[in-house]
Design an enzyme around this catalytic site. Structure first.
Site, PDB file in Angstrom:
ATOM      1  N   CYS A 128      -8.475   5.614  92.086  1.00  0.00           N
ATOM      2  CA  CYS A 128      -8.376   5.059  93.442  1.00  0.00           C
ATOM      3  C   CYS A 128      -9.713   4.504  93.903  1.00  0.00           C
ATOM      4  O   CYS A 128     -10.316   4.979  94.874  1.00  0.00           O
ATOM      5  CB  CYS A 128      -7.862   6.127  94.401  1.00  0.00           C
ATOM      6  N   GLU A 129     -10.204   3.531  93.187  1.00  0.00           N
ATOM      7  CA  GLU A 129     -11.428   2.806  93.514  1.00  0.00           C
ATOM      8  C   GLU A 129     -11.243   1.353  93.106  1.00  0.00           C
ATOM      9  O   GLU A 129     -10.824   1.072  91.978  1.00  0.00           O
ATOM     10  CB  GLU A 129     -12.636   3.366  92.737  1.00  0.00           C
ATOM     11  N   TYR A 181     -23.227   0.004  85.977  1.00  0.00           N
ATOM     12  CA  TYR A 181     -24.176  -0.978  85.452  1.00  0.00           C
ATOM     13  C   TYR A 181     -23.575  -2.345  85.196  1.00  0.00           C
ATOM     14  O   TYR A 181     -24.269  -3.227  84.677  1.00  0.00           O
ATOM     15  CB  TYR A 181     -24.761  -0.493  84.110  1.00  0.00           C
ATOM     16  N   GLY A 222     -33.868   3.872  73.700  1.00  0.00           N
ATOM     17  CA  GLY A 222     -33.414   2.712  74.452  1.00  0.00           C
ATOM     18  C   GLY A 222     -33.038   1.528  73.595  1.00  0.00           C
ATOM     19  O   GLY A 222     -32.944   0.401  74.098  1.00  0.00           O
ATOM     20  N   TYR A 259     -22.477   7.615  76.146  1.00  0.00           N
ATOM     21  CA  TYR A 259     -22.470   7.540  77.611  1.00  0.00           C
ATOM     22  C   TYR A 259     -21.081   7.259  78.179  1.00  0.00           C
ATOM     23  O   TYR A 259     -20.950   6.644  79.233  1.00  0.00           O
ATOM     24  CB  TYR A 259     -23.481   6.507  78.111  1.00  0.00           C
ATOM     25  N   GLU A 277     -36.515   8.099  69.510  1.00  0.00           N
ATOM     26  CA  GLU A 277     -35.410   8.876  70.056  1.00  0.00           C
ATOM     27  C   GLU A 277     -34.167   8.013  70.283  1.00  0.00           C
ATOM     28  O   GLU A 277     -33.777   7.758  71.426  1.00  0.00           O
ATOM     29  CB  GLU A 277     -35.833   9.535  71.368  1.00  0.00           C
ATOM     30  N   ARG A 310     -27.835   5.961  71.916  1.00  0.00           N
ATOM     31  CA  ARG A 310     -26.776   4.962  71.911  1.00  0.00           C
ATOM     32  C   ARG A 310     -26.648   4.266  70.560  1.00  0.00           C
ATOM     33  O   ARG A 310     -25.542   4.040  70.065  1.00  0.00           O
ATOM     34  CB  ARG A 310     -27.085   3.920  72.995  1.00  0.00           C
TER      35      ARG A 310
END
Length: 444
Positions: free
Chosen positions: A371-372, A344, A259, A401, A301, A304
């Site tokens: 189309c959003e 996010y 993280g 990600y 770990e 990112r």
């Protein structure tokens, strides 16, 4: 392969801190990464395309190894995985943590040693567990009570599998509520507060097929402060002390997860890795000394923080529209290759590449092609006022990600991944074609 001369100009003045260290600008407005101009990559491989700087990935692995010389560093494969990444991690001395049989199979078939792999997941399927046992995975992280009996049965009376327990320490940390996993109100792990973690550990100790090697916790993602990790150390050591009193158990491993936050835009906060390593070691030694425990081997770990800043997404501008007081710059990708802004609210710092801008910058919204209404890659970002269809935009910090979370929305196909290193570009993952999509459609 593309081979180029070594550029001599400095990195782009706009956001050097969020671009790979190899970034230079041999011609105004035309940055190069790993010695390869980004515009050349777009022309050769098409857009959208992901560029991954091999040297940056390897340098970040080495930074972790230096910061944590007495710990195990596992790359979080969910951030981005392909066979080349597997090889780079092996060559740089990192382990892997995986979340599925698919990630595990890819790693092992690419030559990664299975005993250096940890399997995670809040809802492991029978296929996940069977694959882990068949391939000889190093650790399985128990995430729920039901996994204990299932795993023990799958191991069989003559087998033995090393396991850890994912503990929820009751600490809130992370860049967004949807990526905070250290609190009791989410799907991961077993809580210390309500005793479920302690109960699960007692059940594991009653299963001779399972060897409990340590505790695991993961507080969340995009954490930029050291303090939550120090709090986690104290709570995890406190639990280890209780386990010794109750069961005479001395656990040799403590996994603090990952993280570790990175900067996506100039001025963004990022986790100070050196401070993290130094203060975690100090806190762990002090907490263990106070509890009369030997210091367990630490595991971290990062995902990112290894892959993210090494990646760049390249898009071609398709349209520029002025409406409702906004300027929309629409590109040929979007939420199918990067859902993170929609999920996010992540904010990026795209820049024009391939030519210098000739007009003053103005705030624009970089929109995707899907189309959003929520398909927005970057909102209120400065781009030259003369941006036009056909231009190229580069989005830094796009290595984690993005492609790993890509979807098949609107059947546009997922982008390729191109590695750059020492003036050469090579294809790692090819573009998903309409034929790839069509052959999966077996019904009529």
């Amino acid at each position: 392969m593309t081979t180029l001369h070594q550029p001599a100009a400095p990195a782009p003045s706009a956001a050097p801190s969020v671009w790979p260290a190899s970034t230079t600008e041999p011609r105004p407005g035309d940055p190069a990464v790993g010695g390869v101009p980004l515009s050349e990559i777009a022309d050769r491989f098409g857009t959208p395309v992901y560029v991954l700087d091999e040297a940056e990935v390897r340098a970040r692995c080495r930074t972790y190894r230096r910061a944590f010389p007495d710990a195990d560093v596992l790359y979080a494969a969910k951030a981005f995985l392909c066979r080349a990444m597997v090889r780079w991690m092996a060559e740089e001395g990192l382990g892997l943590d995986v979340c599925s049989a698919g990630e595990l199979e890819l790693a092992v078939t690419a030559g990664f040693r299975p005993e250096r792999i940890v399997l995670h997941g809040n809802a492991k399927s029978p296929h996940d567990l069977d694959t882990a046992l068949r391939l000889g995975v190093g650790r399985v992280v128990i995430d729920s009570p039901s996994e204990i009996a299932r795993l023990a049965a799958a191991v069989g009376p003559r087998g033995r599998q090393k396991v850890m327990v994912r503990v929820v320490p009751g600490i809130s940390a992370g860049g967004h509520e949807k990526i905070r996993t250290g609190t009791d109100d989410q799907k991961f792990g077993l809580s210390i507060t309500d005793g479920h973690a302690q109960h699960a550990i007692a059940r594991i100790l009653s299963q001779p097929q399972l060897e409990l090697t340590g505790l695991h916790c993961h507080l969340g993602s995009q954490i930029t402060s050291v303090k939550p990790y120090l709090a986690a150390v104290r709570r995890m050591v406190g639990l280890m002390a209780r386990l010794r009193r109750q069961h005479g158990l001395l656990l040799p491993e403590l996994d603090l997860g990952g993280g570790h936050g990175v900067a996506y835009r100039p001025g963004d906060a990022a986790l100070d890795l050196s401070a993290l390593a130094r203060r975690v070691r100090t806190e762990l030694a002090a907490a263990c000394a106070a509890a009369g425990l030997p210091v367990p081997r630490l595991i971290v770990e990062p995902g990112r923080a290894v892959a993210g800043p090494a990646g760049i997404a390249l898009y071609r501008v398709l349209a520029v529209k002025r409406t409702g007081g906004h300027v929309f710059v629409a590109v040929d990708g979007g939420m199918s290759d990067n859902p993170r802004p929609a999920l996010y609210g992540v904010r990026y710092a795209p820049r024009l590449i391939g030519r210098p801008g000739t007009a003053a910058e103005a705030a624009v919204t970089v929109a995707g092609r899907h189309c959003e209404a929520g398909d927005i890659l970057a909102d209120g970002v400065p781009l030259p006022g003369d941006v036009r269809p056909g231009d190229l935009l580069a989005v830094p910090v796009a290595g984690a990600y993005h492609l790993s979370m890509a979807s098949g929305y609107n059947l546009v196909g997922r982008p390729p991944v191109v590695a750059v290193h020492d003036g050469r570009a090579r294809l790692l993952v090819r573009r998903e074609s309409l034929e790839d999509i069509r052959v999966r459609d077996v019904g009529l």
